[in-house]
Write an enzyme that holds these catalytic residues in place. Sequence first.
Site, PDB file in Angstrom:
ATOM      1  N   ASN A  83       0.821  -1.212   0.000  1.00 17.89           N
ATOM      2  CA  ASN A  83       0.000   0.000   0.000  1.00 17.89           C
ATOM      3  C   ASN A  83       0.856   1.264   0.000  1.00 17.89           C
ATOM      4  OD1 ASN A  83      -2.455  -1.428   0.070  1.00 17.89           O
ATOM      5  ND2 ASN A  83      -2.278  -1.720   2.264  1.00 17.89           N
ATOM      6  N   THR A 128     -17.324  38.576 -29.429  1.00 22.56           N
ATOM      7  CA  THR A 128     -18.126  38.159 -28.284  1.00 22.56           C
ATOM      8  C   THR A 128     -19.371  37.475 -28.845  1.00 22.56           C
ATOM      9  OG1 THR A 128     -19.475  40.165 -28.089  1.00 22.56           O
ATOM     10  CG2 THR A 128     -17.341  40.172 -26.958  1.00 22.56           C
ATOM     11  N   HIS A 129     -19.825  36.431 -28.171  1.00 25.42           N
ATOM     12  CA  HIS A 129     -20.993  35.669 -28.638  1.00 25.42           C
ATOM     13  C   HIS A 129     -20.775  35.096 -30.039  1.00 25.42           C
ATOM     14  CE1 HIS A 129     -23.251  37.485 -25.279  1.00 25.42           C
ATOM     15  NE2 HIS A 129     -22.687  38.632 -25.649  1.00 25.42           N
ATOM     16  N   SER A 251      -7.243  14.647 -47.317  1.00 20.93           N
ATOM     17  CA  SER A 251      -8.379  13.739 -47.268  1.00 20.93           C
ATOM     18  C   SER A 251      -8.120  12.528 -48.149  1.00 20.93           C
ATOM     19  CB  SER A 251      -9.641  14.460 -47.743  1.00 20.93           C
ATOM     20  OG  SER A 251     -10.698  13.544 -47.917  1.00 20.93           O
ATOM     21  N   LYS A 257      -8.739  19.421 -50.088  1.00 13.05           N
ATOM     22  CA  LYS A 257      -8.697  20.050 -48.761  1.00 13.05           C
ATOM     23  C   LYS A 257      -7.650  19.422 -47.862  1.00 13.05           C
ATOM     24  CE  LYS A 257     -12.441  17.270 -46.684  1.00 13.05           C
ATOM     25  NZ  LYS A 257     -11.883  16.897 -45.400  1.00 13.05           N
ATOM     26  N   ASN A 259      -6.979  18.692 -43.676  1.00 11.72           N
ATOM     27  CA  ASN A 259      -7.682  18.557 -42.409  1.00 11.72           C
ATOM     28  C   ASN A 259      -6.751  18.909 -41.249  1.00 11.72           C
ATOM     29  OD1 ASN A 259      -9.936  17.481 -43.792  1.00 11.72           O
ATOM     30  ND2 ASN A 259      -8.939  15.470 -43.814  1.00 11.72           N
ATOM     31  N   GLU A 264      -7.465  19.178 -34.017  1.00  7.30           N
ATOM     32  CA  GLU A 264      -8.645  18.439 -33.561  1.00  7.30           C
ATOM     33  C   GLU A 264      -8.294  17.425 -32.483  1.00  7.30           C
ATOM     34  OE1 GLU A 264     -11.194  18.838 -37.718  1.00  7.30           O
ATOM     35  OE2 GLU A 264     -10.133  16.979 -37.267  1.00  7.30           O
ATOM     36  N   TYR A 290      -7.635   1.367   3.376  1.00  6.22           N
ATOM     37  CA  TYR A 290      -7.351   0.835   2.039  1.00  6.22           C
ATOM     38  C   TYR A 290      -8.463  -0.112   1.605  1.00  6.22           C
ATOM     39  CZ  TYR A 290      -5.472  -1.666  -1.878  1.00  6.22           C
ATOM     40  OH  TYR A 290      -5.330  -2.210  -3.129  1.00  6.22           O
ATOM     41  N   GLN A 295      -7.070   0.364  -6.502  1.00  2.00           N
ATOM     42  CA  GLN A 295      -6.160  -0.058  -7.569  1.00  2.00           C
ATOM     43  C   GLN A 295      -6.607   0.526  -8.908  1.00  2.00           C
ATOM     44  OE1 GLN A 295      -4.731  -4.195  -7.656  1.00  2.00           O
ATOM     45  NE2 GLN A 295      -5.579  -4.330  -9.714  1.00  2.00           N
ATOM     46  N   LYS A 298      -5.221   4.024 -10.620  1.00  3.16           N
ATOM     47  CA  LYS A 298      -3.913   4.217 -11.250  1.00  3.16           C
ATOM     48  C   LYS A 298      -3.999   4.337 -12.770  1.00  3.16           C
ATOM     49  CE  LYS A 298      -1.840   0.697  -9.336  1.00  3.16           C
ATOM     50  NZ  LYS A 298      -0.780  -0.298  -9.022  1.00  3.16           N
TER      51      LYS A 298
END
Length: 321
Positions: A83, A128-129, A251, A257, A259, A264, A290, A295, A298
Amino acid sequence: KELFLYDILATAAHTSGLMRIGVVSVEECASLTASLKDLAASFREGGFVLTDAFEDGHSAIEHYLTERLGDVGRKVHTGRSRNDQVLVAMRLFERDALEELAILSKQIASVCLVRAREEEHTPIPGYTHLQRAVPSTLGLWLGAFGEAFLDSAELAAMTSSFINRSPLGSAAGYGVNLPLDRKGVASELGFSGLLENAMYCQNTRGKFELLVLEAFAQAMLDVRRLAWDLSVWSTQEVAFVRVADAHSTGSSIMPNKRNPDLVELLRATYGEIAGARASVEATLSLPSGYHRDLQNTKGPVLRAIGAALEGLSLVGPLLTG
């Protein structure tokens, strides 16, 4: 495997502590320490491999020492439980991870601030927004992230300072009837102090992991926001920026194009942290002491931190172009 070298490091310090209270002799300590050093080197080089023959890393260490040194090898477990071995290995791993988080955050901040100076008069709209609001500059945008990652570096250092207390010597949560040199071992491992109460040592398991994950979460929230901005700005409709070919792909069916794959994937990395936090929080619905459930804390923590550090290492090159 992730924690094995930390387990070896803690075992060497514990062995020195056992020597200071007379459990192992000076000669035995020297032999054990030398063997542990050899084991670490062999593991790094791929000579010693953890397999299903061992229940865990702790038993693998003891098996190696016993094979080489006979009964002397078994002495390293004196005054320890698996432990507190897990606790100290995780704490050492997390301390190193937080240091790397701070270093990477400072590197990203440096890139942002240098580029902010270069782009301080490059005009872009301020939103903004999600609506165009006022004239702004790319330098202001870059500077905002520079300051954010400086904060992340500071938070990583603060978190590391808070968790930098040794649990070793608490055994299974109730201590042992030996005068262990807990302070000496803690100092040897670079801890600033001790977790004093043996039961509290066990109760920090998972709790401290959540603190570490929070430090990573703050950095990855900024990475996610940065990635979202770049994702929108790199569209042909907006076209404020172009993601370098090294960080994008073509692509498979539409060659017209590119990507922004890295952008992402960075945007998605926060999910690893969020998932780990949810998993650890759910596991911690436990009474004191404990429990084998712990366990399961982890794996999510190790995976999330690994993914975050990998992602952070790519942000600087992405912004450099």
